[in-house]
Design an enzyme around this catalytic site. Structure first.
Site, PDB file in Angstrom:
ATOM      1  N   HIS A 161      86.772  49.343  93.625  1.00 34.56           N
ATOM      2  CA  HIS A 161      86.022  49.106  92.379  1.00 34.56           C
ATOM      3  C   HIS A 161      85.307  47.753  92.403  1.00 34.56           C
ATOM      4  O   HIS A 161      85.073  47.163  91.350  1.00 34.56           O
ATOM      5  CB  HIS A 161      86.949  49.170  91.145  1.00 34.56           C
ATOM      6  CG  HIS A 161      87.836  50.375  91.131  1.00 34.56           C
ATOM      7  ND1 HIS A 161      87.475  51.570  90.561  1.00 34.56           N
ATOM      8  CD2 HIS A 161      89.072  50.576  91.664  1.00 34.56           C
ATOM      9  CE1 HIS A 161      88.452  52.452  90.721  1.00 34.56           C
ATOM     10  NE2 HIS A 161      89.429  51.873  91.386  1.00 34.56           N
ATOM     11  N   SER A 282      60.792  33.262  99.386  1.00 36.08           N
ATOM     12  CA  SER A 282      60.108  33.618  98.146  1.00 36.08           C
ATOM     13  C   SER A 282      58.815  32.832  98.074  1.00 36.08           C
ATOM     14  O   SER A 282      58.756  31.680  98.511  1.00 36.08           O
ATOM     15  CB  SER A 282      60.995  33.276  96.950  1.00 36.08           C
ATOM     16  OG  SER A 282      60.201  33.148  95.786  1.00 36.08           O
ATOM     17  N   LYS A 288      64.908  30.212  98.217  1.00 41.93           N
ATOM     18  CA  LYS A 288      65.337  31.608  98.385  1.00 41.93           C
ATOM     19  C   LYS A 288      65.319  32.065  99.838  1.00 41.93           C
ATOM     20  O   LYS A 288      64.444  31.729 100.611  1.00 41.93           O
ATOM     21  CB  LYS A 288      64.417  32.534  97.573  1.00 41.93           C
ATOM     22  CG  LYS A 288      64.554  32.415  96.089  1.00 41.93           C
ATOM     23  CD  LYS A 288      65.917  32.873  95.560  1.00 41.93           C
ATOM     24  CE  LYS A 288      66.060  34.378  95.611  1.00 41.93           C
ATOM     25  NZ  LYS A 288      65.104  35.049  94.726  1.00 41.93           N
ATOM     26  N   GLU A 295      68.351  45.187 101.762  1.00 42.92           N
ATOM     27  CA  GLU A 295      67.991  45.946 100.559  1.00 42.92           C
ATOM     28  C   GLU A 295      67.307  47.260 100.927  1.00 42.92           C
ATOM     29  O   GLU A 295      67.543  48.299 100.308  1.00 42.92           O
ATOM     30  CB  GLU A 295      67.067  45.109  99.661  1.00 42.92           C
ATOM     31  CG  GLU A 295      67.754  43.880  99.078  1.00 42.92           C
ATOM     32  CD  GLU A 295      66.742  42.936  98.440  1.00 42.92           C
ATOM     33  OE1 GLU A 295      66.706  42.870  97.211  1.00 42.92           O
ATOM     34  OE2 GLU A 295      65.978  42.268  99.164  1.00 42.92           O
TER      35      GLU A 295
END
Ligand code: ARG
Length: 461
Positions: A161, A282, A288, A295
């Site tokens: 979980h 970024s 970043k 992803e």
């Protein structure tokens, strides 16, 4: 070539030019041109067989084979001139063979239809793709095994979980993916084996009026045997479904890996840093480092699964035998294979280059609440039934958490009767949680070493 309509190699019933929009809808050259190596290979095998069986004269066969050599060269060197009327790669190649070989070229399509021809090309493509994908799967599995070796005894929390469950070794966690990938390889091998029946020789659907030698063609093209039923031969795309199924499951596995890499490389987890080559900066925020590749491992999976669903839709309730619907097998197949290949290469790059933070993972794994099960097992060792022990330890966890303490901070007077402080302290020592998981397949170091050996042997098999 006649000038009656573009291409129209087979213009028996239709006259004049097809509607431009119909042509745009109907033409498949834009995507099926990549089948050319298989189309050339099968045309060679077919022409040789026609010659050997005396269906085509030796001189004509030789003219066809010479033309195919030229066609292959032109295609390989990307100087093959496609004509406006080339509906698909099969028509384009046959047109060019006829230009080069003259009337002999018109004999290549003897005892063959585009229906058995395209099924054969797609089977050859599927088989090659299954093997190439399996090789990429093995590459990733090897990289995971390498990473497991490099981090053999590094601890991190195991989760259920997404809540800290029990500590495990990073090597153990990485090896979980290896077993998933080894099953993927099995499925890919199965898909490759499903391409074993040669469609060529089925003709349009009923067989052909010539004494062909299908076994010879099968042998030359690496098929196990000729397809036993001409109707099934031109209708069958099961092997594409099989490959798409294998690809879907593999992509789904990669989506889980991608998801974990995204989490692990976040500042919140801080378990690893992904290699620069597989991340992006970024445009706005200089600090970043975005895990784009990880992803995309997540997001490509549903696209590949959708291709499987779409082909099931194409085949659903489709009357036998060939229907133009079957042309819609290719883009799903090609896109799935291409997307999965990119994902497998990216996953490998990230696994090979990820830098793990041993301290950070160890700190997360040393939350002694994750040893609650081990404490219950200590009571079990003293004869307390597990369910009862579970309740007792749950009470200890409530007492600790309620007062902002760890389990190890509990006072002797808070421990229930059979438990003694010394043994509790020993059970709550982080390394002992790991060492205690001695069951086969468990996270104790000797078991993981054993598993690593098994994984290595399985990968080599
Ligand atoms: N481009 C077609 C396909 O991909 C080739 C087969 C055409 N056969 C036919 N009977 N129209 O399926």
């Amino acid at each position: 070539m006649s000038t009656q309509g573009p291409s129209r190699l087979s213009a028996a019933r239709t006259a004049g030019d097809p509607d431009a929009a119909f042509q745009a809808l109907n033409d498949s050259l834009a995507f099926d041109r990549r089948l050319w190596p298989h189309d050339v290979a099968q045309s060679r095998a077919h022409a040789r067989m026609l010659g050997a069986q005396g269906i085509v004269a030796d001189a004509d066969r030789d003219a066809i084979l010479a033309a195919l050599d030229t066609v292959e060269l032109e295609l390989r060197e990307e100087r093959f001139a496609f004509a406006p009327g080339d509906e698909d790669i099969h028509m384009a190649i046959e047109r060019r063979v006829t230009e080069l070989a003259g009337p002999a070229g018109g004999r290549l399509h003897t005892a063959r239809s585009r229906n058995d021809q395209v099924a054969t090309d797609v089977a050859l493509f599927t088989r090659a793709a299954a093997h190439e994908t399996a090789a990429l799967v093995e590459g990733l599995a090897g990289a995971l095994i390498g990473a497991a070796e490099r981090h053999l005894d590094w601890a991190l929390p195991g989760y259920t979980h997404l809540q800290r469950g029990q500590p495990v070794l990073l090597s153990h966690h990485l090896l979980a993916y290896v077993w998933m990938l080894l099953r993927d390889r099995e499925r890919l091998r199965f898909a490759a084996a499903q391409t074993g029946a040669l469609p060529l020789g089925a003709g349009a659907l009923a067989g052909v009026n010539f004494a062909t030698d299908r076994a010879a063609v099968a042998g030359e093209l690496g098929f196990a045997h000729p397809a036993p039923n001409s109707i099934d031969a031109v209708s069958n795309r099961d092997f594409v479904l099989d490959l798409l199924h294998a690809a879907s499951t593999c992509a789904t596995h990669l989506s889980r890996l991608g998801s974990e890499l995204v989490l692990w490389s976040s500042a919140e987890f801080g378990f690893c840093e992904l290699p620069d080559a597989w991340t992006s900066g970024s445009s706005l925020m200089p600090q970043k480092k975005n895990p784009d590749a990880a992803e995309l491992l997540r997001a490509k999976a549903p696209r590949i699964v959708a291709h499987l669903g779409a082909l099931h839709g194409v085949l659903h309730a489709l009357p036998l035998t060939y229907n133009k619907d079957l042309q819609e097998d290719k883009e799903h197949l090609f896109d799935a294979v291409d997307a999965l290949a990119l994902c497998l290469v990216a996953a490998r790059g990230m696994v090979e280059g990820a830098v793990f933070d041993r301290e950070r993972m160890a700190a997360a794994a040393s939350d002694d609440l994750t040893a609650a099960t081990d404490l219950a097992d200590l009571l079990v060792g003293k004869g307390v039934p597990f369910r009862e022990a579970h309740g007792v330890v749950a009470g200890l966890v409530r007492a600790a958490v309620g007062s902002g303490r760890a389990l190890g901070d509990l006072r002797p007077d808070e421990l229930p009767a059979p438990l003694e402080l010394g043994e509790v302290a020993e059970v709550l020592r982080p390394q002992s949680w790991l060492d205690a998981k001695v069951s086969e397949g468990g996270t104790a170091l000797p078991r993981v070493r054993e598993q690593l050996e098994r994984a290595r042997a399985a990968l080599a098999a």
